[in-house]
Design an enzyme around this catalytic site. Structure first.
Site, PDB file in Angstrom:
ATOM      1  N   LYS A   1       0.845  -1.192   0.000  1.00 26.02           N
ATOM      2  CA  LYS A   1       0.000   0.000   0.000  1.00 26.02           C
ATOM      3  C   LYS A   1       0.879   1.240   0.000  1.00 26.02           C
ATOM      4  O   LYS A   1       2.064   1.214   0.358  1.00 26.02           O
ATOM      5  CB  LYS A   1      -0.935   0.015   1.208  1.00 26.02           C
ATOM      6  CG  LYS A   1      -0.237   0.093   2.573  1.00 26.02           C
ATOM      7  CD  LYS A   1       0.174   1.486   3.004  1.00 26.02           C
ATOM      8  CE  LYS A   1       0.934   1.474   4.329  1.00 26.02           C
ATOM      9  NZ  LYS A   1       1.552   2.795   4.651  1.00 26.02           N
TER      10      LYS A   1
ATOM     11  N   ASP B   1      -2.056  -1.476  10.559  1.00 20.77           N
ATOM     12  CA  ASP B   1      -2.334  -1.498   9.120  1.00 20.77           C
ATOM     13  C   ASP B   1      -3.029  -2.781   8.666  1.00 20.77           C
ATOM     14  O   ASP B   1      -3.538  -2.849   7.548  1.00 20.77           O
ATOM     15  CB  ASP B   1      -1.032  -1.353   8.315  1.00 20.77           C
ATOM     16  CG  ASP B   1      -0.521   0.081   8.289  1.00 20.77           C
ATOM     17  OD1 ASP B   1      -1.304   1.007   8.581  1.00 20.77           O
ATOM     18  OD2 ASP B   1       0.669   0.276   7.975  1.00 20.77           O
TER      19      ASP B   1
END
Length: 295
Positions: free
Chosen positions: A11, A141
């Site tokens: 990401k 995350d």
């Protein structure tokens, strides 16, 4: 023998704001996360042999990673074992493609892949929401990495809101050789007195409108004030890519990885080639990428 494969996608943070710190030390964040097509590849195999405790063997092609109980993949498996009473044999093979300590959630996305694989192999009725509740106990995350795409992440990372797909673009990723300690970056951030915060709401509005240029203008990462001061190379990379036509170039996460957004994939490919040619003796990994929206 049953086998499944999982891609664990990296990401970037299109924007990253830090709003404060909780009493337990976790930081309160507000950020827009986006999955890109760089991924680790994981294979999970089981003979469905019952064991007194889950027998987990992890192998990887990256010699810098521990394959023991401290590995985040193994920890994710152990969480699923404890929660759902799974006591089977499991062999995991990891092809590591996401650079280590890069600010791209490499460890978190591998753990998310392990949670999804354990669910698919042994407890298929478990929802993504349940996996996210498990994931946040391992890392902030991980809940996002369970589903990926374009999302607003708040709280410590556990509060997620799915957004429309960010407008597709050309993307260049550049990873300098140094690694960065996320903990150290956040600790140094706490001592800053003057921070330029991103307008996350304006970026969300731009995404809703499909306005790539406005979305790019709103890309701000407050942690770059810390990491960029320690490693001036980050700013040098950004300026090079912007001179090559990037709409914006910023650091992802706690760094040191830099991403650059271009209007087209062709422009991104040309800029990546130009950077590689200009830094033949350098220590940066550079490659063009693109956004992806479904895992």
């Amino acid at each position: 023998m049953r086998k499944i494969k999982q891609n664990a996608y990296a990401k970037i943070n299109l924007s990253l704001d830090v709003l404060g710190r909780r009493d337990d030390g976790y930081h309160i964040v507000r950020m827009i996360m986006q999955t890109i097509d760089l991924c680790d590849e994981l294979t999970f195999e089981t003979k469905d042999m019952e064991c007194p405790a889950m027998d987990v063997v992890l192998e990887t092609d990256n010699g810098d990673l521990s394959c023991g109980e401290d590995n985040l993949i193994v920890r994710a498996v152990r969480c699923m074992e404890a929660r759902y009473g799974i006591h089977k044999d499991l062999r995991i093979k990891l092809k590591k493609r996401i650079p280590l300590a890069a600010g791209m959630a490499g460890g978190s996305t591998d753990a998310a892949a392990a949670l999804r694989a354990m669910r698919d192999l042994f407890v298929p009725d478990v929802t993504n929401e349940e996996l996210q509740k498990i994931g946040v106990t391992l890392g902030a995350d991980i809940p996002y990495c369970i589903t990926g795409g374009t999302q607003l992440s708040e709280g410590i990372g556990e509060k997620l809101r799915v957004l429309p797909d960010a407008p597709q673009c050309g993307l260049v990723i550049c990873k300098p050789s140094m690694g960065v300690s996320t903990g150290e970056v956040y600790t140094r951030y706490d001592s800053l007195t003057d921070v330029h915060h991103p307008d996350v709401d304006a970026q969300i509005e731009a995404i809703h409108r499909g306005d790539l240029e406005k979305m790019a203008k709103c890309c701000i990462n407050v942690l770059e004030e810390v990491t960029g001061a320690i490693y001036p190379q980050i700013g040098e990379i950004e300026r090079f890519l912007e001179n090559e036509g990037a709409l914006v170039s910023r650091m992802s996460g706690s760094g040191p990885t830099v991403f650059a957004i271009f209007a087209t994939q062709e422009q991104a490919q040309e800029a990546a080639a130009a950077f590689a040619a200009a830094h033949k003796d350098g220590d940066c990994i550079v490659f063009p990428c693109k956004f992806i929206y479904q895992i």
